[in-house]
Design an enzyme around this catalytic site. Structure first.
Site, PDB file in Angstrom:
ATOM      1  N   SER A 107       0.836  -1.205   0.000  1.00  0.00           N
ATOM      2  CA  SER A 107       0.000   0.000   0.000  1.00  0.00           C
ATOM      3  C   SER A 107       0.864   1.245   0.000  1.00  0.00           C
ATOM      4  CB  SER A 107      -0.864  -0.027   1.258  1.00  0.00           C
ATOM      5  OG  SER A 107      -1.475   1.220   1.471  1.00  0.00           O
TER       6      SER A 107
ATOM      7  N   TYR B 150      -1.960  -1.382  10.894  1.00  0.00           N
ATOM      8  CA  TYR B 150      -2.208  -1.855   9.531  1.00  0.00           C
ATOM      9  C   TYR B 150      -1.067  -1.436   8.602  1.00  0.00           C
ATOM     10  CZ  TYR B 150      -3.765  -1.347   4.746  1.00  0.00           C
ATOM     11  OH  TYR B 150      -3.802  -1.362   3.378  1.00  0.00           O
TER      12      TYR B 150
ATOM     13  N   LYS C 251       2.038  -3.741   6.462  1.00  0.00           N
ATOM     14  CA  LYS C 251       2.405  -3.674   5.036  1.00  0.00           C
ATOM     15  C   LYS C 251       3.907  -3.439   4.906  1.00  0.00           C
ATOM     16  CE  LYS C 251      -1.646  -4.258   3.209  1.00  0.00           C
ATOM     17  NZ  LYS C 251      -1.939  -5.567   2.599  1.00  0.00           N
TER      18      LYS C 251
END
Ligand code: WQD
Length: 355
Positions: free
Chosen positions: A141, A166, A170
């Site tokens: 991302s 989160y 990544k």
């Protein structure tokens, strides 16, 4: 299954996963989906089959494409179940989407996020290694860039993951897969950094189906348009942007899905680690999105300005040059088309995949 190249798609019933399955099947790959359906629906895969059946009838997909989609309901943390999938199918490469993805929830539940996203990846890579499959495309991302020092963001921009678990997962998984390649250069790793995926398949049969009140802008706007929510909340109009609202690089999910096929084609027979942005290179503000959606649905959408959302940045958009030079891929669809397709999905399926 036939002698095609078979791709294991983790999280293949989800928003980006389901769109990617279509592009893979149309491109002549065999697809094996593993998904625990914790944030997705098997109905999406039934609809993938029906979309691909239409493509076969129209001569846009190989005759056996529909039969080349297999589904296993499992969580990738279940090592034995995942290993059995590799025993039963010759897997040539993996596209790894499975993971928790809600930024706010990740702050509330860091252990669950780190466990699910990191341990899931460890189990997956270990099972891949055991079965001699060392090609992986990872769903990363643009969140790994954090607050950009300048835009557009090229892959070499400094990584400053957003301050939420989160985003860290990544960033950490990118590092783990890079280390894996260092330890064993036979690994082939492509890290795809997505900007803001929106839109839906043009059939209106599959799309984004968030649980509860949507966190992301376009699903929220779509639910206002369909009458499920009263007004769009615009989080801040005092950013240093042309109209004061946040600017993002929205990318059509079908373009994004095609980026995965381009990555797989490019990586065949190679080894290494490559990081590639998937974006359009064009920034749009929150109000640009609201107005594009108004054009798509043919009505005015009420909105109200609210305070900035914690953790948001003013502007980010991609430098998509590497995707073009390396993979021969570039986004085709503009914001109006993204909103038209989102609206078709939302108006045909006001309750998503639920009955
Ligand atoms: C876009 C713009 C908001 C909702 C997040 C994650 C990222 C990736 C994609 C995926 C911002 C504004 C939003 C609303 C608003 N994760 N907004 N009203 O924050 O760019 O990216 O989703 O799994 O990692 O961080 O996307 O759609 O939430 O916000 O005004 O109700 O819309 O402030 O400017 P974001 P978004």
């Amino acid at each position: 299954m036939s002698e095609k190249k078979n791709i294991l798609v983790t999280g293949g019933a989800g928003f980006i996963g389901s769109h990617t399955c279509i592009e893979l099947l149309e491109a002549g790959y065999g697809v094996v989906v593993v998904d625990d359906l914790s944030n997705s629906s098997e109905v999406a895969l039934d609809r993938v089959r029906s979309i691909v059946a239409d493509s076969v009838a129209a001569g846009k997909a190989p005759a056996d494409a529909v039969d080349d989609l297999k589904f296993y309901e499992l969580n990738i943390l279940d090592r034995d179940a995942l290993s059995a999938v590799f025993d039963e199918n010759k897997i040539d490469a993996v596209i790894h989407f499975a993971g928790y993805k809600a930024v706010g929830e990740s702050v509330e539940k860091p252990l669950e996020y780190y466990h699910n996203n990191l341990t899931g990846t460890f189990v997956l890579c270990d099972v891949m290694r055991e079965h001699g499959c060392k090609s992986i495309v990872f769903s990363s991302s643009a969140t790994v860039y954090g607050e950009p020092e300048s835009v557009p963001l090229s892959e070499s921009a400094e990584k400053k993951p957003a301050t939420n678990p989160y985003g860290w997962t990544k960033w950490m998984i990118e590092q783990i897969l890079t280390d894996l390649h260092t330890s064993d250069p036979e690994w082939d790793v492509v890290l795809l950094r997505y900007f803001n995926p929106i839109g839906a398949h043009e059939s209106g049969l599959i799309g984004e189906d968030p649980k509860g009140i949507p966190n992301n802008l376009v699903p929220y706007v779509a639910q206002v348009a369909v009458g499920k929510l009263a007004a769009v909340r615009v989080f801040g109009d005092d950013y240093p942007t042309p109209d004061g609202t946040g600017v993002r690089d929205y990318i059509h999910v079908v373009d994004l899905a095609r980026g995965h096929v381009a990555a797989l084609k490019w990586m065949a027979g190679k080894t290494g680690v490559e990081v590639v942005n998937l974006g359009t290179g064009k920034g749009s503000s929150v109000l640009d999105v609201v107005h594009a959606f108004e054009r798509a649905c043919g009505k005015e959408l009420p909105y109200e300005i609210q305070p900035r959302r914690a953790g948001d940045i003013a502007t980010n958009y991609a430098d998509p040059a590497k995707a073009k030079s390396l993979l021969g891929w570039e986004a085709e669809y503009d914001l109006d088309r993204m909103c038209e397709d989102s609206w078709r999905w939302q108006s045909n399926n006001p309750n998503g995949y639920a009955e």
